[in-house]
Write an enzyme that holds these catalytic residues in place. Structure first.
Site, PDB file in Angstrom:
ATOM      1  NE  ARG A 197      -4.050  -1.752   0.135  1.00 23.64           N
ATOM      2  CZ  ARG A 197      -4.203  -2.804  -0.843  1.00 23.64           C
ATOM      3  NH1 ARG A 197      -3.171  -2.938  -1.589  1.00 23.64           N
ATOM      4  NH2 ARG A 197      -5.230  -3.576  -0.694  1.00 23.64           N
ATOM      5  CD  GLU A 246      -2.880   3.433  -5.428  1.00 28.67           C
ATOM      6  OE1 GLU A 246      -3.996   2.790  -5.495  1.00 28.67           O
ATOM      7  OE2 GLU A 246      -1.728   2.927  -5.055  1.00 28.67           O
ATOM      8  CG  HIS A 259      -3.054  -0.344  -6.499  1.00 30.09           C
ATOM      9  ND1 HIS A 259      -3.479   0.184  -5.453  1.00 30.09           N
ATOM     10  CD2 HIS A 259      -3.050  -1.458  -6.206  1.00 30.09           C
ATOM     11  CE1 HIS A 259      -3.765  -0.767  -4.460  1.00 30.09           C
ATOM     12  NE2 HIS A 259      -3.319  -1.870  -4.914  1.00 30.09           N
TER      13      HIS A 259
END
Length: 186
Positions: A132, A161, A180
């Protein structure tokens, strides 16, 4: 996710994106300025030795790297059974050639890798984050990379993000990024 870590490790160690760019730009001879890093005998440090960390160990086993880990919830016996030596975080950062973040994001791990801890890494080391984004202080990492205090980074996650296209991190040649989604396969 473990395959993602391996993908980034291999791409960083072989300077894949730099060599791709040189080839596309017709700068073939410049390859001599971009020697890769052999992996045999190098140290891979895992931050987090849960399911993902243990899967990473299986993926990298043929590379004959030394494996160390930091995980306050794992016993030394359990770590040894996985073929990894447990270290405290500072020792892991100081000894590792590749640091792979694969722990959970918790209040305790938020900005676990801050300016001080990133400063403990070797100048030749690479950081890989497939966990993360907020585990790493992104501003501190950017400054560290800009100053050449570490060799590079492979990031599939970011503090915020999606990352802003104008973020200075995206301007750096020693960083490989993905949205991601590096492990998104069929």
């Amino acid at each position: 996710v473990a395959v993602s870590a391996l993908t980034l490790l291999l791409a960083l160690s072989h300077k894949l994106l730099i060599k791709d760019r040189l080839t596309r730009e017709g700068r073939w001879a410049d390859k001599l300025h971009h020697m890769g890093v052999g992996l045999t005998g190098r140290t891979l440090g895992l931050i987090g030795l849960g399911n993902i960390g243990r899967e990473v160990l299986k993926m990298v086993a043929p590379l004959e790297m030394k494996h160390v880990a930091y995980d306050p919830f794992v016993t030394p016996d359990s770590a040894r059974a996985s073929g990894v030596e447990l270290l405290d975080l500072d020792a892991l950062l100081e000894q590792s050639d590749f640091v792979c973040v694969c722990c959970a994001l918790t209040p305790e791990t938020h900005h676990l890798l801050n300016t001080e801890r990133l400063g403990r890494m070797k100048p030749s080391a690479f950081l890989i984050n497939v966990a993360r984004g907020p585990i790493v202080d992104q501003a501190a990492l950017t400054q560290c990379l800009q100053a050449g205090r570490i060799a590079g980074a492979g990031l599939d996650v970011f503090e915020k993000e999606p990352i802003e296209p104008s973020d200075p991190l995206l301007k750096l040649d020693n960083v490989i990024v993905a949205p991601h989604a590096i492990c998104w396969t069929d």
